[in-house]
Scaffold this motif. Sequence first.
Motif, PDB file in Angstrom:
ATOM      1  N   ILE A  30      19.438  54.310  41.712  1.00  0.00           N
ATOM      2  CA  ILE A  30      20.754  54.632  41.107  1.00  0.00           C
ATOM      3  C   ILE A  30      21.051  54.049  40.100  1.00  0.00           C
ATOM      4  O   ILE A  30      20.024  53.417  39.339  1.00  0.00           O
ATOM      5  N   THR A  31      22.265  54.318  39.497  1.00  0.00           N
ATOM      6  CA  THR A  31      22.342  53.928  37.956  1.00  0.00           C
ATOM      7  C   THR A  31      23.108  52.351  38.082  1.00  0.00           C
ATOM      8  O   THR A  31      23.705  51.797  39.082  1.00  0.00           O
ATOM      9  N   ILE A  32      23.068  51.805  36.814  1.00  0.00           N
ATOM     10  CA  ILE A  32      23.651  50.490  36.629  1.00  0.00           C
ATOM     11  C   ILE A  32      25.075  50.413  36.924  1.00  0.00           C
ATOM     12  O   ILE A  32      25.899  49.691  37.163  1.00  0.00           O
ATOM     13  N   LYS A  33      25.724  51.832  36.259  1.00  0.00           N
ATOM     14  CA  LYS A  33      27.229  52.002  36.562  1.00  0.00           C
ATOM     15  C   LYS A  33      27.682  51.791  38.062  1.00  0.00           C
ATOM     16  O   LYS A  33      28.675  51.409  38.377  1.00  0.00           O
ATOM     17  N   THR A  34      26.658  52.198  38.667  1.00  0.00           N
ATOM     18  CA  THR A  34      27.038  52.389  40.267  1.00  0.00           C
ATOM     19  C   THR A  34      27.134  51.076  40.576  1.00  0.00           C
ATOM     20  O   THR A  34      28.115  50.212  41.359  1.00  0.00           O
ATOM     21  N   ILE A  35      25.883  49.901  40.520  1.00  0.00           N
ATOM     22  CA  ILE A  35      25.952  48.656  40.776  1.00  0.00           C
ATOM     23  C   ILE A  35      27.187  48.129  40.208  1.00  0.00           C
ATOM     24  O   ILE A  35      27.872  47.230  40.863  1.00  0.00           O
ATOM     25  N   SER A  36      27.413  48.187  38.977  1.00  0.00           N
ATOM     26  CA  SER A  36      28.622  47.367  38.348  1.00  0.00           C
ATOM     27  C   SER A  36      29.872  47.948  39.070  1.00  0.00           C
ATOM     28  O   SER A  36      30.798  46.824  39.399  1.00  0.00           O
ATOM     29  N   GLY A  37      29.808  49.017  39.355  1.00  0.00           N
ATOM     30  CA  GLY A  37      31.333  49.317  40.146  1.00  0.00           C
ATOM     31  C   GLY A  37      31.432  48.697  41.761  1.00  0.00           C
ATOM     32  O   GLY A  37      32.436  48.123  41.833  1.00  0.00           O
ATOM     33  N   TRP A  38      30.343  48.626  42.249  1.00  0.00           N
ATOM     34  CA  TRP A  38      30.127  47.941  43.741  1.00  0.00           C
ATOM     35  C   TRP A  38      30.587  46.476  43.270  1.00  0.00           C
ATOM     36  O   TRP A  38      31.530  46.055  43.945  1.00  0.00           O
ATOM     37  N   GLU A  39      30.056  45.950  42.508  1.00  0.00           N
ATOM     38  CA  GLU A  39      30.250  44.463  41.969  1.00  0.00           C
ATOM     39  C   GLU A  39      31.639  44.122  41.572  1.00  0.00           C
ATOM     40  O   GLU A  39      32.263  43.079  41.930  1.00  0.00           O
ATOM     41  N   ARG A  40      32.339  45.045  40.923  1.00  0.00           N
ATOM     42  CA  ARG A  40      33.550  44.734  40.463  1.00  0.00           C
ATOM     43  C   ARG A  40      34.635  45.300  41.515  1.00  0.00           C
ATOM     44  O   ARG A  40      35.689  45.059  41.058  1.00  0.00           O
TER      45      ARG A  40
END
Length: 76
Positions: A30-40
Motif C-alpha cells: 500500500i502507499t505511505i499516504k495510507t499508512i500516514s492516514g492510519w497513524e494520524r
Amino acid sequence: MSGEKDQLTLTKLRKRAGLTQRKLADGLGITIKTISGWERGVTEPHLTIAETQRLMEVLQCTFEELLEATSQPPQK
C-alpha cells in the motif's frame, strides 16, 4: 494510572517493529499516504482477514495489540 502515554498506537507498533512508514507500506503493498492516514487517525484501516494477518506479521504484533492500537483515537 494508565494515561495517553501508555496508549498503544499503530505508530508505536511500527516503531517497535523497527519499520519506517515506507517499509511498512512496501510490506503491505500500500502507499505511505495510507499508512500516514492510519497513524494520524485521518482514515481507519479497512482490511480483509488476510490483510489483517499480514499487517500483524509485518508489525510482529498480536491481534489484541492491533485491536488496541486501532480502537482509540491517536495521541495529539
